[in-house]
Enzyme design. Structure first.
Site, short mmCIF file in Angstrom:
data_model
loop_
_atom_site.label_atom_id
_atom_site.label_comp_id
_atom_site.label_asym_id
_atom_site.label_seq_id
_atom_site.Cartn_x
_atom_site.Cartn_y
_atom_site.Cartn_z
N LYS A 1 0.79 -1.16 -0.12
CA LYS A 1 -0.03 -0.03 0.05
C LYS A 1 0.73 1.07 0.03
O LYS A 1 0.56 2.21 -0.48
CB LYS A 1 -0.87 -0.20 0.96
CG LYS A 1 -0.20 0.36 2.54
CD LYS A 1 -1.36 0.22 3.50
CE LYS A 1 -0.48 0.24 4.84
NZ LYS A 1 -0.28 1.41 5.60
N THR A 2 1.82 1.20 0.67
CA THR A 2 3.02 2.33 0.70
C THR A 2 3.39 2.75 -0.60
O THR A 2 3.42 3.82 -1.16
CB THR A 2 4.22 2.16 1.70
OG1 THR A 2 3.61 1.65 2.90
CG2 THR A 2 4.95 3.45 1.95
N ASP B 1 -3.49 7.70 4.36
CA ASP B 1 -2.99 6.40 4.84
C ASP B 1 -3.62 5.95 6.11
O ASP B 1 -4.24 6.61 6.93
CB ASP B 1 -1.46 6.54 5.02
CG ASP B 1 -0.68 5.15 5.03
OD1 ASP B 1 -1.34 4.06 4.68
OD2 ASP B 1 0.32 5.18 5.56
N GLU B 2 -3.70 4.51 6.54
CA GLU B 2 -4.24 4.05 7.45
C GLU B 2 -5.67 4.38 7.88
O GLU B 2 -5.91 4.77 8.78
CB GLU B 2 -3.21 4.19 8.69
CG GLU B 2 -1.89 3.74 8.46
CD GLU B 2 -1.52 2.50 8.69
OE1 GLU B 2 -2.46 1.37 8.80
OE2 GLU B 2 -0.49 2.07 9.02
N GLN C 1 -6.72 -4.49 10.13
CA GLN C 1 -5.58 -3.93 10.98
C GLN C 1 -5.80 -2.58 11.72
O GLN C 1 -5.03 -1.76 12.16
CB GLN C 1 -4.47 -3.35 10.18
CG GLN C 1 -3.53 -4.70 9.22
CD GLN C 1 -2.56 -4.30 8.62
OE1 GLN C 1 -1.50 -3.96 9.20
NE2 GLN C 1 -2.61 -4.40 7.27
N ARG D 1 3.48 -9.40 10.38
CA ARG D 1 5.10 -8.60 10.41
C ARG D 1 5.89 -9.47 9.82
O ARG D 1 7.18 -9.06 9.52
CB ARG D 1 5.26 -7.98 11.72
CG ARG D 1 4.25 -7.06 12.25
CD ARG D 1 4.16 -5.79 11.53
NE ARG D 1 2.64 -6.23 10.76
CZ ARG D 1 2.17 -5.54 9.83
NH1 ARG D 1 2.86 -4.61 9.21
NH2 ARG D 1 0.86 -5.82 9.35
#
Length: 735
Positions: free
Chosen positions: A39-40, A223-224, A254, A600
DNA sequence: CCCGTCGGTTTTTTT
DNA sequence: AACCGACGGG
């Protein structure tokens, strides 16, 4: 500034949905982006492409993130993609960008002090004192602060809250809330929530400013997005309202900040709020092994409040995860350390649910000589000595700041104790001015003793002298000057405290930070330094996985990061999931946190359960986390090192060396509980029980201990009930 | 006013 | 165990 060049950005490195997200320029776009799905990359490519391929001015693009670190990383990556420094791009956290807008538009003179949670609690404590509620057990500053924040996040002002008062408790709370807001305003202060609320208010209530910013923000990226709260949602909506080019990127799985007001509905109902929205799903994972993804998918699929999706990978199967059952927290730390010692600290993280768990791990790592860094915990700018120096600076910038004044008026000791300060405040109140201002009108006061009067004027003169120096010199020397002339450095030097040396070091480090800030900024000012610093987190200092040392952090802090090897410790019922989260959506959020932890890992993960653990100074025991049962057996190896007799010892047993030769692997689905015989009077999964009302059923989950033990039971009519074992009069009929 | 002691509370996560 | 605030003696 124009970046349009002959050649276009190369998007061939992106997969199809990623490319679609990057090339969808107009209208609302929701990018549902699973863990590790890039996504980044999408955001950075999109911004770079807007500037580079489409000639959009960086000044017209705003990108909002949740941490300063994410913001900085994003800016870096964009510059690397474009290969040119980018000026004017608005990238930052919601809070820092709002603070900046408020400063630019001179809200509260642009010169407000940002109060952190600690300051906030001090104000609330003062309010409780004022209202004689200090020893009413119903209100603790922390609780009140949390509750106020919850209301503010939902845009419920004291006035609006007044309308929904239901009882005496509410009534008292309402007056606390009102008075808190008043006091804060008097100090020219804003808490974290105010930054967002005031910015929102600014652009909703002022037509000119609304037009200005709506016009400016041609492209908005968030973002997020799953972690946005109501206020942030409104901000996003307002800012994007003119051009409607809004891209939000997030993963409902998340979302781990609902306790901070994050509202999952923002992402779940994005398509409702923006009916013409396009949705792109990123489900291909580029980070983890297939085994890790299988485990993560299985866990998260148990949640109900989510958009169904399944991560997949073209990568290898990878090794099975390991689940270790250990006797206590010390053994847990040893086992983790042993693993790291054999393999080296390269790209390794150790997660825990609460900061307090880090100590044992640290001790063992230190003993083994393994280098580590701890992320989170006490922030640098939250240390006493730093806050003390900051308080001097804040007061000089904003003399109305009563929190800072109260903090330092008698630090170092100047003979102005609580009583003297209270009488100064009283005097000030009579003149309807702030206590600092009152210092310059001492001659009008009759009530002070000679001693008090002298002490006050000494302090006042000090402030005047410091203030005068401010114009004379650069920022760094000025801060140095303040630390010295205030007597604070001397006070630290003479302190008998054991940590005094460390504190002095921290103060010098702080002065260095001022220097860095000055170098980094075109037009550095003390005001903006103070505001920037108030929004910094310890997390912002995370070095990106240098590979030289093990990283320790809470699971929350892990979001957005990745490591080859992941250890998740403290997999105990009541700790993770944490006991406070038992009801409503709490368990699902804990499960998302677990999901974040697992995902992660690039190569491998190990989960540990400690049957007993020292908490609050005493030894407590706990069942394994129910999450451990949610892992598919084909993804994991279970290893029991408790010695097989007691997986959680209610009795104490001397800490023995791990019984390596008794390692039993691939045990049956259910660990630990099976060690319990019926005469323990304890339930375990799979037991058949008889309930006086509900009849026969099967135990599917047991949680809590002793009198708090709860059992989730599936009854014959398929009803699933959670009962308190103590009261339920269960009879064990088999299993 | 200052300093020491005692007792109560804490730890969920953070911008 | 560690930290904080309340309390009482110097």
């Amino acid at each position: 500034m124009q970046f349009r060049a002959g050649n276009e950005m190369d998007l061939t490195g992106l997969n199809a949905p990623q490319r679609e997200a990057v090339t969808t320029l107009h209208g609302p776009l929701l990018v549902l982006s699973g863990a590790g799905s890039g996504k980044t990359r999408v955001i950075t490519y999109k911004v770079a492409s807007l500037i580079f391929d489409h000639g959009v001015s960086p000044y017209r693009i705003m990108a909002l993130t949740f941490t300063n670190k994410a913001a900085r990383e994003m800016a870096d990556r964009i510059e690397r993609l474009i290969r040119l420094p980018v000026r004017g791009l608005l990238v930052g956290t919601f809070h820092s960008i709002c603070a900046r807008l408020l400063r630019i538009e001179k809200v509260m003179g642009g010169n407000f002090t940002i109060y952190d949670t600690d300051d906030q609690k001090k104000i609330i404590k003062g309010v409780l004192d004022d209202l004689n509620l200090s020893d009413s057990r119903s209100f603790s500053p922390g609780d009140v602060a949390g509750r106020i924040s919850g209301l503010k996040n939902r845009l419920i002002t004291p006035e609006r809250f007044d309308l929904q008062i239901g009882n005496v408790f509410d009534e008292q709370f309402a007056s606390i809330y009102r008075r808190y807001e008043m006091k804060k305003r008097k100090s020219n202060g804003m808490d974290f929530d105010d930054l967002l609320i005031e910015a929102l208010e600014m652009i909703t209530k002022n037509d000119l400013l609304r037009d200005k910013y709506q016009e400016k923000v041609q492209y908005l990226l968030v973002d997020e997005y799953q972690d946005t709260n109501r206020v942030q949602y409104e901000l996003v909506r307002q800012l994007s309202n003119k051009h409607r080019n809004i891209t939000v990127v997030g993963d409902d799985d998340q979302s781990i900040y609902s306790w901070r007001g994050a509202d999952l509905r923002n992402i779940l109902e994005f398509e409702k709020a923006f009916p013409d929205a396009k949705t792109v799903r990123l489900e291909q994972n580029y980070r983890s092994t297939a085994t890790i993804l299988d485990a993560a998918n299985a866990v998260i699929s148990r949640n109900k409040a989510r958009k169904p999706k399944t991560l997949w990978t073209e990568g290898e199967r990878g090794d099975k995860l390991e689940v270790h059952y250990l006797y206590n927290d010390l053994e847990e730390a040893r086992e983790v350390t042993r693993r790291i010692r054999t393999r080296g600290p390269k790209s390794t993280v150790i997660f825990y649910r609460t900061n307090a768990q880090s100590r044992t791990l640290e001790d063992e790592l230190r003993n083994a000589g393994i280098p580590y860094v701890i992320v989170g915990g006490l922030r640098f700018y939250e240390r006493k000595e730093i806050k003390d120096v900051l308080a001097y600076l804040r007061l000089l910038v904003n003399p109305a700041d009563e929190v800072s004044l109260a903090r330092i008026i008698n630090l170092p000791k100047r003979g102005i104790g609580d009583k003297a300060y209270a009488s100064l405040c009283e005097f000030a109140a009579r003149l309807q001015i702030g206590p600092f201002e009152a210092l310059s009108r001492l001659e009008e006061a009759l009530e002070f003793t000679a001693r008090e009067r002298t002490a006050f004027s000494v302090f006042h003169n000090l402030c005047l002298a410091l203030s005068a120096q401010r114009q004379e010199t650069d920022l760094v020397s000025f801060v140095q000057f303040v630390a010295e002339q205030s007597g604070y450095l001397k006070y630290l030097e003479e302190s008998e405290e054991e940590q005094a040396g460390e504190r002095l070091d921290n103060v010098s480090e702080f002065i260095n930070a001022v220097g860095e800030y000055v170098e980094r900024n075109d037009s550095p000012t003390l005001e903006s330094f103070l505001q920037e610093v108030a929004l910094l987190t310890d997390m912002d200092a995370v070095k990106n996985d240098t590979g030289e040392q093990v990283t320790l952090m809470t699971l929350h802090a892990g979001k957005g990061l990745e490591f080859d090897y992941v250890f998740i410790t403290g997999m105990e019922d009541g700790l993770f999931p944490i006991s406070r989260a038992e009801e409503e959506g709490g368990l699902e959020e804990e499960r998302r946190l677990f999901y974040v932890g697992i995902t992660r890992a690039r190569k491998w993960a190990m989960l540990t359960h400690a049957a007993t653990r020292r908490r609050f100074g005493t030894t407590t025991s706990a069942f394994p986390s129910p999450f451990l049962d949610e892992l598919p057996e084909h993804c994991i190896r279970r290893i029991d090192r408790t010695g097989g007799s007691t997986s959680f010892a209610l009795r104490d047993k001397p800490a023995a060396a791990p019984l390596f030769n008794e390692v039993r692997e691939n045990r049956q689905a259910m660990p630990s509980y099976e060690h319990f015989s019926q005469e323990d009077g304890l339930l375990r999964n799979g037991m058949k029980v008889q309930h006086p009302i509900w009849g026969k059923g099967t135990v599917v989950m047991v949680s809590g201990l002793a009198d708090n033990m709860k059992a989730t039971i599936k009854f014959q009519n398929d009803a699933v009930k959670k009962v308190m074992v103590k009261y339920a009069k269960l009879e064990i009929v088999g299993g």
